[in-house]
Design a protein around this motif. Structure first.
Motif: not given
Length: 283
Positions: A131-159
């Motif tokens: 909610v703080e960031l606001g609607a729209g696409p985003a990428v999820l990770r933790d403090y040190t690493k993303s799971m970009k090799h699992y882009w559609d499952e565990a990284a990219f958020i369409p909205d």
């Protein structure tokens, strides 16, 4: 007192460097540095730190080139080395600041995607951050690493407005990261990039090396990297050895994708070990 390069030991030949860092160890010796091995598995796993560094002798300033360590494990590493007269060039708090995104984000907010994060992995805290960031696409990770090799499952958020979809991605991220999850969730505003990532290396606030990213070692942008907006910000961090990954946004602006501690940042195969050691020693 000379500089000591510390590298992980080979898991089957504990007196020898891990194969991944053997070339850098050899280049360091050729450059006149002392080289010592440490037991990374013991360091990372919460074991006896004194046993992990038993082969480190001499005294002076040390630089670690190895696999990632959690910030608290790095702090224990630094403390025990100091008892032996060996001082890591990068102190424990400096390592945390570079290694974990909340440590550097505020200083680089102008040149990196907008970001919000949680403390821990609760859904309620993640809802607050989205909610703080606001609607729209985003990428999820933790403090040190993303799971970009699992882009559609565990990284990219369409909205971010879709709380169910956000939690589905976050749950998969937690499943994949398991015990390696660090700090909390990090949500970064999605920006569209049109170049391969570039990994830059910085010593005492000065850029000493520009190369490809380890994930795309043979790809470099067709245009020169513009560091003008980044240089004063990195210098202002006061960190001794960091990497900064950048990519060209679709509007022609270079953006910071990630800052990391240089000790635990991988070297692309297209950057020679001698070049890496020379950059590390740059003053």
């Amino acid at each position: 007192m000379g500089v000591i390069l510390l590298v992980p030991a080979h898991p089957l030949r504990p007196r020898h460097p891990d194969e991944h860092f053997a070339a850098e160890a050899a280049a360091a010796r050729a450059a006149g540095l002392d080289v010592a091995v440490v037991d990374h598995d013991t360091l990372a796993g919460g074991g006896d730190v004194r046993r992990a560094v038993a082969s480190v002798s001499g005294s002076g300033v040390a630089v670690y080139r190895g696999w990632m360590l959690r910030s608290e494990r790095y702090a224990a590493f630094a403390e025990v080395l100091a008892e032996r007269g060996v001082v890591l060039r990068t102190g424990a708090e400096q390592y945390r600041r570079a290694h974990e995104l909340p440590g550097w984000y505020a200083d680089l907010a102008a040149v990196t995607p907008a970001t919000a994060w949680t403390h821990g992995s609760s859904r309620a805290d993640l809802d607050r951050a989205r909610v703080e960031l606001g609607a729209g696409p985003a990428v999820l990770r933790d403090y040190t690493k993303s799971m970009k090799h699992y882009w559609d499952e565990a990284a990219f958020i369409p909205d971010l407005g879709d709380d169910v979809a956000v939690w589905k991605v976050a749950s998969r991220f937690l499943e994949l990261r398991e015990d390696d999850f660090v700090g909390g969730f990090v949500l970064r505003r999605f920006e569209r990039f049109v170049s391969a990532e570039v990994r830059t290396w910085w010593v005492d606030g000065a850029c000493v090396l520009i190369g490809s990213h380890p994930d795309t070692p043979n790809d470099l942008p067709s245009v020169e990297v513009d560091l003008a907006a980044v240089v004063p910000l990195i210098a202002g961090l006061g960190l001794p050895f960091v990497t900064v990954d950048l990519a060209l946004r679709d509007d022609g602006v270079w953006r910071v994708i990630e800052l990391g501690d240089g000790q635990v940042s991988d070297r692309p195969i297209t950057v020679g070990p001698e070049t890496m050691i020379a950059a590390l020693l740059a003053q």
